[in-house]
Design a protein around this motif. Structure first.
Motif, short mmCIF file in Angstrom:
data_model
loop_
_atom_site.label_atom_id
_atom_site.label_comp_id
_atom_site.label_asym_id
_atom_site.label_seq_id
_atom_site.Cartn_x
_atom_site.Cartn_y
_atom_site.Cartn_z
N GLU A 244 0.77 -1.25 -0.10
CA GLU A 244 0.11 0.00 0.12
C GLU A 244 0.84 1.26 0.06
N GLU A 245 2.09 1.25 0.70
CA GLU A 245 2.94 2.44 0.81
C GLU A 245 3.47 2.79 -0.64
N LEU A 246 3.98 1.51 -1.26
CA LEU A 246 4.69 1.65 -2.40
C LEU A 246 3.73 2.13 -3.58
N VAL A 247 2.44 1.57 -3.48
CA VAL A 247 1.63 2.18 -4.77
C VAL A 247 1.13 3.67 -4.31
N MET A 248 0.98 3.69 -3.22
CA MET A 248 0.55 5.35 -2.79
C MET A 248 1.50 6.30 -3.12
N ALA A 249 2.89 5.84 -2.78
CA ALA A 249 3.76 6.87 -2.84
C ALA A 249 4.18 7.12 -4.36
N THR A 250 4.26 6.01 -5.21
CA THR A 250 4.41 6.37 -6.70
C THR A 250 3.43 7.16 -7.32
N PRO A 282 -2.54 -7.69 13.93
CA PRO A 282 -3.01 -6.37 13.61
C PRO A 282 -2.51 -5.30 13.02
N VAL A 283 -3.19 -4.21 12.37
CA VAL A 283 -2.69 -3.17 11.97
C VAL A 283 -2.44 -2.01 13.05
N GLN A 284 -1.17 -1.49 13.26
CA GLN A 284 -1.11 -0.60 14.17
C GLN A 284 -1.83 0.83 13.57
N PRO A 285 -2.49 1.56 14.78
CA PRO A 285 -3.32 2.51 14.21
C PRO A 285 -2.65 3.64 13.52
N ASN A 286 -1.17 3.97 13.78
CA ASN A 286 -0.44 4.99 12.91
C ASN A 286 0.03 4.50 11.53
N LYS A 287 -0.16 3.31 11.13
CA LYS A 287 0.19 2.58 10.13
C LYS A 287 -0.01 3.49 8.90
N ALA A 288 0.89 4.02 8.02
CA ALA A 288 0.57 4.64 6.74
C ALA A 288 -0.49 3.97 5.97
N ILE A 289 -1.29 4.49 5.27
CA ILE A 289 -2.60 4.49 4.56
C ILE A 289 -3.51 3.26 5.10
N VAL A 290 -3.26 2.34 5.85
CA VAL A 290 -4.30 1.37 6.39
C VAL A 290 -4.42 1.33 7.72
N GLY A 291 -3.70 2.28 8.52
CA GLY A 291 -3.92 2.28 10.01
C GLY A 291 -5.20 3.37 10.34
N ALA A 292 -5.89 2.79 11.17
CA ALA A 292 -7.08 3.40 11.82
C ALA A 292 -6.85 5.03 11.76
#
Ligand code: KIV
Ligand code: ZN
Length: 516
Positions: A244-250, A282-292
């Motif tokens: 998700e980070e690679l796709v959204m960064a590019t 679980p996904v950490q809340p402050n994870k880029a793009i997909v965190g809550a």
């Protein structure tokens, strides 16, 4: 746009991601993840390592049967047996890729492979030619390229391309590289290898120093045209570069990258949730793009700015990556046919009518407690119906929990162990603690609890809570998950799921063990 401007997205959630301790996935779960990746329009899906175990083999076959739009790939060490297994597992795929690899760093060649560099080149060439007998699309990886000698990399890659490899992957296996340096490595390889234009150069970065995405992007800037990545950055140790980070960064910085992916970004958040729920990571809340919290604006100044003009503080739109896209798909009055059809779209199929009926009965129960049923609820329900198999040793029959201000929380439950019902009662620090103690009193597993976490699957106080329980016993780690609108029940289900996984332990070979 020229061919050079397309970035191939190679997802390895089901192979490298599965190498995270406790993240193993069943065949049905892999099919569901495969369907979600296909909906996202991922180019290549590495569905596993066929030679690792009969389970891995069957999973790759099942993903190849179910997913027809993306290329399906199996990993294989540079040995006959692995390549034969990969080819066999991929036989029915619409588009198949064999991904073979061998270590190229001095430390790996000397201590792991115990091979001289000349023999490593010979083995790589042999394996690529063998793989080309089965499929056109062969990828070759130089394991631990991040610590390999550049002259040796040039030599083995030139030979690999001559042998028929169409994609050359440069993994930073131990997450040692630094962006500038890694970018230069890619540029040097492309400049120095005479036949470099005959292959797509790929990177596969691990996150040990938190640089997997930065290293991958530096490689793209310097000419790499495939990135290997995983949903939520899942993967061995600190994980892999997050898709998700690679796709959204590019995408967000096309001004710098001038490149496009074929990804439907609105599928990112639903797929992230699916992978998190299946693996129990679980996904950490402050994870880029997909965190809550990725799009939550807490501070008054930020909120004011966003309300006046969104771009003041937002560089992406939440809805573009699938936030808020969870639509109400079903309710109390939805019928069995609609239920089945929506699950089929999500990649969930039931082996028998009885299994479908059981899942539908659970759906009706849930719809009584919760007005709106979202895809995420259906996914959780399907996970439960599928993991709840008759061969399970433990089954939750009933649960009563008690908590009141000033009183000691307690739980009383009935658990079936190998078909025999046991009643158990316990007190605890809270109702969850009491329920898990009561289950453990029946199971006497002696397993260590490594993690307990609760996440709301959707919004609102009537949301189902999804609980993850990670247990360790004798070096084996498993993740159990359970969902329910009552989090005490969800916790008990998750604990029982983890106990059943410990009981069912099947063994798999690790791909990076010496196979030559
Ligand atoms: O990290 C690594 O080197 C790998 C290879 C097998 C591609 O996962
Ligand atoms: Zn890896």
């Amino acid at each position: 746009m020229s061919q050079q401007d397309r970035l191939v997205i190679f997802d390895t959630t089901m192979r490298d991601g599965e190498q995270s301790p406790g993240a193993s996935m069943t065949k049905d779960e892999k099919v569901r993840i495969g369907k979600a990746l296909e909906r996202m329009r991922v180019d290549v899906i590495e569905a596993g390592f066929a030679a690792a175990s009969p389970g891995d083999f069957a999973s790759i076959q099942a993903v190849a049967d179910a997913v027809r739009e993306s290329t399906i790939c199996s990993l294989a060490r540079a040995v006959d047996r692995d390549i034969e297994h990969a080819a066999e597992a991929l036989k029915r795929a619409e588009r198949a890729r064999i991904h073979t690899f061998i270590a190229t760093s001095p430390i790996h060649m000397k201590y792991k492979l115990r091979m001289e560099p000349d023999a490593v080149v010979e083995q790589a060439v042999y394996a690529i030619k063998k793989a080309r007998n089965y499929v056109d699309d062969v990828e070759f990886s130089c394991e631990d390229a991040g610590r390999s000698d550049i002259d040796f990399l040039c030599r083995i890659i030139e030979a690999a391309i001559n042998a028929g490899a169409k994609t050359i992957n440069i993994p930073d296996t131990v997450g040692y590289a630094i962006p500038d340096e890694f970018g230069r490595t890619i540029r040097t390889l492309l400049d120095r290898i005479p036949n470099a234009d005959k292959a797509i150069f790929s990177v596969h970065c691990h996150n040990d120093l938190g640089l997997a995405v930065a290293n991958s992007l530096a490689a793209v800037t310097n000419g790499a045209r495939q990135v290997e990545c995983t949903i939520n950055g899942l993967g061995e140790r600190a994980g892999n570069a997050a898709l998700e980070e690679l796709v959204m960064a590019t995408r967000t910085r096309t001004d710098l990258f001038n490149i496009s992916t074929g990804i439907d970004a609105t599928q990112i958040v639903p797929t992230s949730r699916l992978v998190s729920s299946i693996t129990g990571f679980p996904v950490q809340p402050n994870k880029a793009i997909v965190g809550a919290n990725a799009f939550a604006h807490e501070s008054g100044i930020h909120q004011d700015g966003v309300l006046k003009h969104r771009e003041t503080y937002e560089i992406m739109k939440a809805e573009d990556v699938g936030w808020g896209a969870n639509k109400m798909v079903m309710g109390k009055h939805s019928g069995r046919a609609a239920f089945r059809s929506r699950l089929t779209e999500l990649g969930v199929t039931f082996a028998t009518d009885a299994a479908l009926n059981d899942a539908f009965a659970r759906f009706k129960e849930l719809a009584d407690k919760k007005h709106e049923i979202f895809d995420e609820d259906l996914q959780a329900l399907a996970s439960e119906a599928i993991t709840d198999s008759v061969e399970d040793v433990y089954r939750l029959v009933s649960l009563e929990s008690h908590s009141a201000t000033g009183e000691v929380p307690a739980a009383e439950l009935v658990v079936a162990k190998s078909g025999v019902e046991h009643r158990s009662k316990s007190e605890g620090g809270g109702p969850v603690d009491a329920a898990l103690k009561a289950i453990e009193a029946v199971a006497c597993s002696g397993a260590n609890l490594l993690l307990y976490s609760v996440n709301a699957i959707t919004q609102g106080t009537d949301a189902q809570g999804e609980v993850t329980v990670r247990l360790e016993k004798g070096g084996r780690i498993v993740n159990g998950s359970g969902a329910d609108t009552d989090i005490i029940v969800a916790s008990a289900k998750a604990y029982i799921h983890a106990l059943n996984l410990l009981e069912s332990g099947s063994s798999r070979q690790h791909p990076q063990n010496d196979g030559v």
